[in-house]
Design a protein around this motif. Sequence first.
Motif, PDB file in Angstrom:
ATOM      1  N   PHE A 129      19.805 -25.402  26.936  1.00  0.00           N
ATOM      2  CA  PHE A 129      18.314 -25.022  27.854  1.00  0.00           C
ATOM      3  C   PHE A 129      17.519 -23.786  26.819  1.00  0.00           C
ATOM      4  N   LEU A 130      16.809 -23.421  26.631  1.00  0.00           N
ATOM      5  CA  LEU A 130      16.165 -22.121  26.830  1.00  0.00           C
ATOM      6  C   LEU A 130      14.585 -22.028  27.329  1.00  0.00           C
ATOM      7  N   THR A 131      15.010 -21.525  28.078  1.00  0.00           N
ATOM      8  CA  THR A 131      13.431 -21.481  28.936  1.00  0.00           C
ATOM      9  C   THR A 131      12.933 -19.646  28.054  1.00  0.00           C
ATOM     10  N   HIS A 132      11.854 -19.426  28.816  1.00  0.00           N
ATOM     11  CA  HIS A 132      11.061 -18.204  27.812  1.00  0.00           C
ATOM     12  C   HIS A 132       9.735 -18.101  29.155  1.00  0.00           C
ATOM     13  N   PHE A 133       9.674 -16.785  29.448  1.00  0.00           N
ATOM     14  CA  PHE A 133       8.531 -16.162  30.399  1.00  0.00           C
ATOM     15  C   PHE A 133       7.496 -15.148  29.081  1.00  0.00           C
ATOM     16  N   ASP A 134       6.349 -15.673  29.606  1.00  0.00           N
ATOM     17  CA  ASP A 134       5.463 -15.462  28.014  1.00  0.00           C
ATOM     18  C   ASP A 134       4.347 -14.539  29.105  1.00  0.00           C
ATOM     19  N   ASP A 135       4.020 -12.520  29.102  1.00  0.00           N
ATOM     20  CA  ASP A 135       3.037 -12.357  30.117  1.00  0.00           C
ATOM     21  C   ASP A 135       1.380 -12.832  30.377  1.00  0.00           C
ATOM     22  N   ILE A 136       1.602 -14.017  29.491  1.00  0.00           N
ATOM     23  CA  ILE A 136       0.230 -14.072  29.319  1.00  0.00           C
ATOM     24  C   ILE A 136       0.432 -16.025  30.203  1.00  0.00           C
ATOM     25  N   LYS A 137       1.097 -16.538  29.343  1.00  0.00           N
ATOM     26  CA  LYS A 137       1.175 -18.177  29.530  1.00  0.00           C
ATOM     27  C   LYS A 137       2.130 -18.304  30.602  1.00  0.00           C
ATOM     28  N   GLY A 138       3.042 -17.778  30.824  1.00  0.00           N
ATOM     29  CA  GLY A 138       4.623 -17.072  32.340  1.00  0.00           C
ATOM     30  C   GLY A 138       5.463 -18.489  31.684  1.00  0.00           C
ATOM     31  N   GLN A 139       6.198 -18.688  32.083  1.00  0.00           N
ATOM     32  CA  GLN A 139       7.114 -19.520  32.251  1.00  0.00           C
ATOM     33  C   GLN A 139       6.879 -21.199  31.136  1.00  0.00           C
ATOM     34  N   SER A 140       8.000 -21.130  29.915  1.00  0.00           N
ATOM     35  CA  SER A 140       8.132 -22.372  29.226  1.00  0.00           C
ATOM     36  C   SER A 140       8.733 -22.909  28.533  1.00  0.00           C
ATOM     37  N   VAL A 141       9.790 -23.884  28.345  1.00  0.00           N
ATOM     38  CA  VAL A 141      10.634 -24.473  28.112  1.00  0.00           C
ATOM     39  C   VAL A 141      10.586 -24.858  26.695  1.00  0.00           C
ATOM     40  N   ARG A 183       7.159  -7.416  26.495  1.00  0.00           N
ATOM     41  CA  ARG A 183       8.868  -8.020  26.487  1.00  0.00           C
ATOM     42  C   ARG A 183       9.168  -9.085  26.018  1.00  0.00           C
ATOM     43  N   LYS A 184      10.360  -9.212  25.504  1.00  0.00           N
ATOM     44  CA  LYS A 184      10.569 -11.031  24.833  1.00  0.00           C
ATOM     45  C   LYS A 184      11.318 -10.807  25.928  1.00  0.00           C
ATOM     46  N   MET A 185      11.193 -12.002  26.283  1.00  0.00           N
ATOM     47  CA  MET A 185      12.198 -12.172  28.408  1.00  0.00           C
ATOM     48  C   MET A 185      12.321 -14.013  28.285  1.00  0.00           C
ATOM     49  N   GLY A 186      14.512 -14.530  27.978  1.00  0.00           N
ATOM     50  CA  GLY A 186      13.991 -15.485  28.244  1.00  0.00           C
ATOM     51  C   GLY A 186      15.583 -16.028  29.066  1.00  0.00           C
ATOM     52  N   THR A 187      15.691 -16.849  29.696  1.00  0.00           N
ATOM     53  CA  THR A 187      17.049 -17.399  29.500  1.00  0.00           C
ATOM     54  C   THR A 187      17.285 -18.771  28.781  1.00  0.00           C
TER      55      THR A 187
END
Length: 506
Positions: A11-23, A79-83
């Motif tokens: 998987f790849l997950t993403h954190f957006d400053d406005i939208k929050g966590q997403s897949v 910033r671009k943050m993800g796992t």
Amino acid sequence: MSTLPPLAAIFLTHFDDIKGQSVIFYASLPNLPAETIEHATLPSGLHALDSDLVLFVHHDLPGAGVFRNRLSDESSRGRKMGTLGAVLANPAVPSDPFSLHDPLSALFDQLESLESSPFAPSTSTSPSNAVSILAKVWHDHRADSRPGSSTNVKGNGKEAVRGIRQLVDGRARPTEHPIAWMPSLLGILGPSIVPVYKAALSGQRIILYSTPPLLPLAAFAWCIWSMSLSPPSTPDAEPSKWIGNVGLMDLTELKKRKGGWIATTSDAIYKSHPAAYDMFIDLSSIPLSSSPPHGENTPTTPTPHIFSTYHQPNNVPVPITYSFSDLPLYRSLLLLTSSPPTVHAGVSKTGGWWLLAFELLERAWKLCMGVCDFAVGRAHLGDQGHLRLDEGEEDARLLDEDDEIISDLGGEEETDEDPEDEAIRRGKLILRQLHHNTYHLHSKLRDTIDARPRGETSRTAPLNQTEVRQLVGGKWPLGGLEGKGQFWKDIARVWGMTADIEEQDL
């Protein structure tokens, strides 16, 4: 470059400053839905770091994710943050996800080298470059495409136990392993490692809390979980589980979870929910490093705060610390960590003089303490008329010839194996000594239960006060059955040697 093992999910997950966590991407074997994977792999506090390794459990399978935090392009803000993570397929064990760091990092490097962002929008009809690469990786590494790989979602836990026993017996020599953090954990907890070890043995629910980095916290949790192994001769034991990192979304489920477990969290709110844990280890004041120290001396750190709600009225947390009877076992662990590199768990061919000196010091100390206790009327004679201390007061020594912990293998030939990593060597010695102490606890408990008169339920009845007094020894705790006495009752139940009162009434 390290390659990925058979996978149950990627998987790849993403954190957006406005939208929050997403897949961004998720692919898995059947019956493994994503559920809240974006919350599990983007826990609180990671925004303060550039990178980290998040370890977790997904549908009872161990997994890990490489987190990265990068500045956005000049044309965008924030910033671009993800796992980027993976879930391992059976027969994976809790120590395996720690080895995912290198292959996942290499794959993340590949995604970040693309012209478009790894977190760029993607659809099923028009997948992004990153999603296309991940889909191919999944096709090549899914467990059901590998011969001999199991697609069974539920594991029986035997592989994990077998792996730990092979590790401490010297049959496994990993180059990277969470056992390397054991000396650091001993240095941080100090003598309090003994009550933590006893809590793990007695099947308590243990949470380790700290702000990121999460990698050392997960390794400490694995070390504590590995201490909880019951003796091999207890097939009915209820093993504790390592469940990795938990967040706010897991709080309700964690309160309902049965049995013992060890988890980590970076959410401070758990501390205010004492119904969710039996022991809370607050390491937030300890500066944690993303790599285990390999030197013999562990830097001096502040004292961690440990709280327990176990058998407390209304689950009120109370601070706990070590007792005087915990010091002998702790002292033996310190002696092992200062042993020369020629001393190994199960594979040493040298180091005999050091072991001989260790035994002589142990016996001299015990003789001195035994004479002093006898003089003040606190000691008692052993089965053969020899002076000895109470079981809890005896210094936890290395095993004797009949059940050795550090052995001299026959022959004088030198092996061609590379020197073992020092942190791993010392960690294995510490863990083996704790397992040895567990062996003696079980032996004493078994002797007490075997001495009961024959009867239909006598062997499985809970320990009575006379038996508890015998197990605790001559120094009866001032608080009655609390403390030492309750510990014996708990391990007897967890190891399946006695049954709960409710079970006997059925």
